[in-house]
Motif scaffolding. Structure first.
Motif, short mmCIF file in Angstrom:
data_model
loop_
_atom_site.label_atom_id
_atom_site.label_comp_id
_atom_site.label_asym_id
_atom_site.label_seq_id
_atom_site.Cartn_x
_atom_site.Cartn_y
_atom_site.Cartn_z
N UNK A 1 -5.86 -3.27 -9.03
CA UNK A 1 -6.62 -2.47 -8.06
C UNK A 1 -6.68 -3.17 -6.70
N UNK A 2 -6.91 -4.50 -6.72
CA UNK A 2 -6.94 -5.23 -5.44
C UNK A 2 -5.58 -5.15 -4.74
N UNK A 3 -4.50 -5.27 -5.52
CA UNK A 3 -3.16 -5.17 -4.94
C UNK A 3 -2.95 -3.78 -4.34
N UNK A 4 -3.35 -2.75 -5.09
CA UNK A 4 -3.19 -1.38 -4.60
C UNK A 4 -4.04 -1.12 -3.36
N UNK B 1 -2.16 -2.52 -0.58
CA UNK B 1 -1.05 -1.62 -0.24
C UNK B 1 -1.54 -0.42 0.56
N UNK B 2 -2.68 0.13 0.16
CA UNK B 2 -3.25 1.28 0.88
C UNK B 2 -3.64 0.87 2.29
N UNK B 3 -4.25 -0.30 2.44
CA UNK B 3 -4.63 -0.79 3.77
C UNK B 3 -3.38 -0.97 4.65
N UNK B 4 -2.31 -1.51 4.07
CA UNK B 4 -1.07 -1.68 4.83
C UNK B 4 -0.49 -0.33 5.23
N UNK B 5 -0.50 0.63 4.33
CA UNK B 5 0.00 1.98 4.64
C UNK B 5 -0.86 2.63 5.73
N UNK B 6 -2.16 2.43 5.65
CA UNK B 6 -3.06 2.99 6.66
C UNK B 6 -2.76 2.38 8.04
N UNK B 7 -2.54 1.06 8.07
CA UNK B 7 -2.21 0.38 9.33
C UNK B 7 -0.90 0.92 9.89
N UNK B 8 0.11 1.12 9.03
CA UNK B 8 1.40 1.68 9.50
C UNK B 8 1.23 3.10 10.01
N UNK B 9 0.40 3.89 9.32
CA UNK B 9 0.16 5.26 9.76
C UNK B 9 -0.52 5.25 11.13
N UNK B 10 -1.45 4.34 11.34
CA UNK B 10 -2.11 4.25 12.65
C UNK B 10 -1.11 3.84 13.72
N UNK B 11 -0.18 2.93 13.36
CA UNK B 11 0.85 2.53 14.33
C UNK B 11 1.73 3.73 14.69
N UNK B 12 2.12 4.50 13.67
CA UNK B 12 2.96 5.68 13.93
C UNK B 12 2.21 6.70 14.77
N UNK B 13 0.92 6.90 14.49
CA UNK B 13 0.14 7.85 15.28
C UNK B 13 0.03 7.37 16.71
N UNK B 14 -0.17 6.07 16.88
CA UNK B 14 -0.25 5.52 18.22
C UNK B 14 1.08 5.69 18.95
N UNK B 15 2.17 5.39 18.23
CA UNK B 15 3.50 5.55 18.84
C UNK B 15 3.77 7.02 19.16
N UNK B 16 3.36 7.92 18.26
CA UNK B 16 3.55 9.36 18.50
C UNK B 16 2.72 9.81 19.69
#
Length: 122
Positions: free
Chosen positions: A77-80, A83-98
Motif C-alpha cells: 500500500x505504501x508503494x502504491x 506511485x499514485x503521488x508520482x502519477x499525480x505530480x506528473x499529471x500536474x506537470x502535464x496540466x501546467x505544460x498544457x
C-alpha cells in the motif's frame, strides 16, 4: 491327641495370619488400582491439555502468518501510495505544460489576429 490339637491350633493361627496377609494384600491392590485409575485420569487430562496447546500453537502460527501478510500488504500500500503521488505530480506537470501551451497558442492567435487587422487596414 495333644499334638493334634496343637497342630490344629497352629494351623488355625497360620490360616489366620495368611488370611490377614491376604486381606492386607487385597487392600493394597485396591489402593493401587485406585491410584492407577487416578493416574490414567491425569494422563487423559494432560493429553487433553496437550491437544489444546497444539491447537493454540497452530492458531498462533496462523496469526503470525497473518501478521506477516498484513505487513506485506501495508508495504505494498505504501508503494502504491508513492506511485499514485508520482502519477499525480506528473499529471500536474502535464496540466501546467498544457496550460502554458494554451497560453502560448492564445498569444499566437492574438498576434496573428493583430497582424491580420493591420494587413486589412493597409
Amino acid at each position: 491327641e495333644f499334638e493334634l490339637i496343637a497342630s490344629g491350633l497352629g494351623k488355625t493361627a497360620a490360616d489366620g495370619a495368611l488370611g490377614h496377609a491376604l486381606s492386607s494384600l487385597r487392600e493394597d491392590l485396591a489402593r493401587l488400582e485406585a491410584s492407577h485409575r487416578e493416574l490414567n485420569s491425569q494422563v487423559a487430562d494432560e493429553r487433553t491439555k496437550s491437544v489444546e496447546l497444539e491447537g493454540t500453537l497452530s492458531r498462533s502460527r496462523q496469526a503470525q502468518g497473518q501478521v506477516g501478510e498484513v505487513a506485506r500488504l501495508e508495504a505494498l500500500c505504501r508503494k502504491l501510495e508513492g506511485d499514485v503521488d508520482a502519477q499525480r505530480a506528473r499529471a500536474e506537470e502535464f496540466q501546467s505544460a498544457a496550460a502554458g501551451a494554451e497560453k502560448a497558442r492564445c498569444a499566437e492567435v492574438a498576434r496573428l489576429e493583430a497582424l491580420c487587422q493591420r494587413l486589412e487596414s493597409e
